[in-house]
Design a protein around this motif. Structure first.
Motif, mmCIF file in Angstrom:
data_model
loop_
_atom_site.group_PDB
_atom_site.id
_atom_site.type_symbol
_atom_site.label_atom_id
_atom_site.label_comp_id
_atom_site.label_asym_id
_atom_site.label_seq_id
_atom_site.Cartn_x
_atom_site.Cartn_y
_atom_site.Cartn_z
ATOM 1 N N LYS A 148 -1.526 -1.402 -0.386
ATOM 2 C CA LYS A 148 -1.834 -2.804 -0.077
ATOM 3 C C LYS A 148 -1.030 -3.755 -0.952
ATOM 4 O O LYS A 148 -0.630 -4.842 -0.507
ATOM 5 C CB LYS A 148 -3.328 -3.053 -0.242
ATOM 6 C CG LYS A 148 -4.167 -2.365 0.825
ATOM 7 C CD LYS A 148 -5.656 -2.636 0.637
ATOM 8 C CE LYS A 148 -6.462 -2.005 1.763
ATOM 9 N NZ LYS A 148 -7.922 -2.254 1.614
ATOM 10 N N VAL A 170 2.372 1.956 10.653
ATOM 11 C CA VAL A 170 1.632 2.303 9.446
ATOM 12 C C VAL A 170 2.045 3.682 8.914
ATOM 13 O O VAL A 170 2.218 3.846 7.704
ATOM 14 C CB VAL A 170 0.116 2.229 9.700
ATOM 15 C CG1 VAL A 170 -0.656 2.507 8.420
ATOM 16 C CG2 VAL A 170 -0.259 0.856 10.244
ATOM 17 N N GLN A 218 -2.752 -0.476 6.201
ATOM 18 C CA GLN A 218 -4.026 -0.147 6.836
ATOM 19 C C GLN A 218 -4.542 1.159 6.248
ATOM 20 O O GLN A 218 -3.767 2.052 5.922
ATOM 21 C CB GLN A 218 -3.876 0.009 8.349
ATOM 22 C CG GLN A 218 -3.523 -1.263 9.088
ATOM 23 C CD GLN A 218 -3.462 -1.041 10.586
ATOM 24 O OE1 GLN A 218 -4.094 -0.142 11.118
ATOM 25 N NE2 GLN A 218 -2.679 -1.862 11.268
ATOM 26 N N GLU A 219 -5.869 1.244 6.166
ATOM 27 C CA GLU A 219 -6.464 2.482 5.688
ATOM 28 C C GLU A 219 -6.534 3.508 6.813
ATOM 29 O O GLU A 219 -6.489 3.173 7.990
ATOM 30 C CB GLU A 219 -7.863 2.209 5.138
ATOM 31 C CG GLU A 219 -7.854 1.273 3.933
ATOM 32 C CD GLU A 219 -9.179 1.245 3.208
ATOM 33 O OE1 GLU A 219 -9.717 2.339 2.945
ATOM 34 O OE2 GLU A 219 -9.668 0.151 2.891
#
Length: 566
Positions: free
Chosen positions: A434, A147, A442-443
């Protein structure tokens, strides 16, 4: 870094990597086990692009190069005048750059990824104008996915869409390229990987700046062993760890997250609020002495939180040491990433605290909290938990992990670095993340995105010199932090306006707003930010920044929505 449904921002530490999803701009999933091939022809035979490297068919700009775990091409491997001379006619087999007439590989075993990930964009960046090559560190697995990497890629891709930075003098525009090296595990005490990465980035590629996505000990080593002498500029997505901040760095090292000592400033006010809540709900009888237990994992960041808590906390009208003499304070340190925590759990239960400050990692959630709840004796209300930034984990099934129920969630709050109060830039960023990376997005990792922007805009704000140095970037960074400067913003849709605004004054004088909020740094590169409070809603969802800390009043403000009377 956290608002809304975000993960703990302390994830280089947050180093959570993706599962099966491949990085952006790829429509296929590749089996990256190390027995796919022996020679390049094996890859073609099974329909995979790229070359055979260490048994894996490695696609294009995710190429691993070099020998012996060391570097890319040594000087003299091929003459060149421009980067284009170092590339194939149509595809990039070995991404390389031309440095002083020689083609130098951008990748090595330790540094296998080049940004932007999209091959067409990378080729355009390498062959258009005067490209600036930066370094970076990120965690990733054998499939080169993570990420943090996606956050870097989003930033570099957005700059590629405007062909980089404005030209200097009569030169062309300056595309930006990132060479990403592997972040070792935090427990890895072998600095050889970092040394080889730094040799490649600094000695071979001569990068002026690096996104330092490393654990504090590793970042310290990278800077002390190579970065300072070479005057390389570092922007760390991680915390303003006290030893790092105290390092003599010539203004070359900046940190995007508050450190443990800064986070801990708001803990005393949070404990006061917890005690008032326990009195209001009759969990503590009026005038009854409060017992508090502090459980700390043995880690530099968390130990700094512990030290500030022990120096500043006051309850029962006394300091922790005075409360300890009265039998009302317990402070224990558990092993970092420990698994056998039964004795520590029993010690906490035997103490029978009213409040437990879980200043630890997920082992506290997975090991100690369930044990405490199971062993808790009758005759006293169950304890209230104050959890750490590392326990902010949206998506975690708390019912299965700690047996969360409606009663227990009313005994839990958590602390974390505050996010921006204005969510506009964060919302734009997460929407784009996104949209581009879909299920792999992913946040909770916006600090990696902001770090890339601060590094690149430091180059834009630097003196107009043909070859950038770390010192140039350090001066550029200061020009992004003016309290009274024109406000500019991170994000792809703001790049053109931001660069135009920078050109309106010489030198630039702006205030760069990130997804994390305003650029609130100390003069020695540390990010300010006492912890805000998060809680768990009635639907078992994390709610971030539900209360924020005001230093002037030493109180929290906001609308606490998770349960009443807090």
């Amino acid at each position: 870094m956290l608002t809304m449904s975000r993960l703990s921002k302390y994830t280089v530490q947050g180093l959570v990597v993706l599962g099966a999803g491949l990085l952006a701009a790829c429509s296929l999933l590749y089996d990256l086990s190390a027995d796919q091939c022996e020679i390049d022809a094996d890859c073609a035979a099974i329909g995979l692009p790229g070359r055979c490297v260490a048994g894996v068919c490695t696609p294009t700009n995710m190429q691993t190069g070099g020998t012996g775990g060391g570097g890319g091409s040594e000087a003299g491997t091929g003459g060149c005048k421009t980067n284009k001379d170092c590339l194939g006619e149509e595809t990039i087999i070995d991404p390389s750059v031309c440095i002083e007439g020689e083609c130098v590989d951008l990748t090595t075993e330790e540094c296998p990824v080049v940004l932007p990930l999209d091959e067409q964009r990378l080729r355009a960046s390498l062959t258009t104008g005067s490209a600036i090559v930066f370094g970076a560190f990120a965690p990733f697995r054998s499939d080169l996915s993570s990420v943090p990497m996606l956050n870097y890629d989003l930033a570099f891709t957005e700059f590629s869409q405007v062909n980089g930075l404005p030209p200097v003098g009569s030169g062309g525009r300056r595309p930006v390229i990132g060479v990403v090296c592997q972040t070792p595990e935090e427990s890895d005490g072998d600095f050889g990987k970092i040394d080889r990465s730094m040799e490649h980035l600094v000695d071979r590629l001569r990068v002026p700046g690096i996104i330092g996505g490393l654990h504090p000990e590793h970042l310290q080593h990278a800077f002390d062993s190579k970065g300072l002498d070479a005057q390389v500029f570092f922007v760390s997505p991680g915390e303003s760890e006290r030893q790092l901040v105290a390092t003599r760095d010539d203004g070359l090292m900046w940190h995007l997250l508050p450190g443990g000592a800064d986070i801990a400033v708001s803990y005393p006010a949070a404990l006061d609020r917890v005690i008032r809540y326990l009195e209001t709900t009759s969990a503590i009888d009026p005038g009854e002495p409060v017992r508090v237990a502090l459980v700390t994992a043995d880690n530099r960041f968390l130990n700094q939180v512990r030290e500030v808590i022990q120096d500043t906390l006051r309850f029962n009208g006394k300091s922790p040491s005075e409360n300890e003499e009265d039998g009302n304070w317990l402070s224990i340190v558990i092993p970092f990433q420990g698994t056998d925590l039964g004795d520590y759990t029993e010690a906490v239960v035997d103490f029978r605290p009213h409040v437990i400050i879980g200043n630890a990692f997920i082992e506290f959630l997975f090991e100690m909290m369930p044990g405490i709840e199971t062993l808790w004796p009758s005759g006293q209300a169950r304890p209230f938990y104050m959890l750490s930034p590392f326990h902010y984990l949206p998506g975690l099934d708390l019912n299965s992990v700690i047996g969360l129920n409606s009663t227990m969630r009313r005994r839990i709050i958590g602390m974390n670095a505050p996010s921006a109060e204005d969510h506009e830039l964060y919302d734009d960023y997460i929407k784009e993340l996104k949209l581009r990376y879909r299920d792999d997005a992913q946040e909770g990792y916006e600090n990696f995105y902001d770090a890339a922007y601060f590094l690149i805009y430091s180059a834009a704000a630097a003196d107009k010199v043909p070859v950038l140095t770390g010192a140039d970037l350090a001066r550029g960074m200061l020009r992004l932090l003016h309290e009274d400067g024109a406000e500019v913003k991170v994000g792809g849709k703001h790049i053109t306006k931001t660069l135009d605004t920078m050109l309106q004054s010489d030198p630039p004088r702006v205030r760069l707003l990130g997804t994390l909020g305003p650029p609130d740094f100390t003069s020695n590169g540390a990010r300010k930010g006492p912890a805000s409070i998060w809680c768990i809603s009635s639907t078992a969802e994390y709610v971030a920044d539900v209360l924020r800390y005001d230093a002037e009043s030493d109180e929290f403000y906001g609308d606490f929505s998770c349960f009443s009377d807090f």
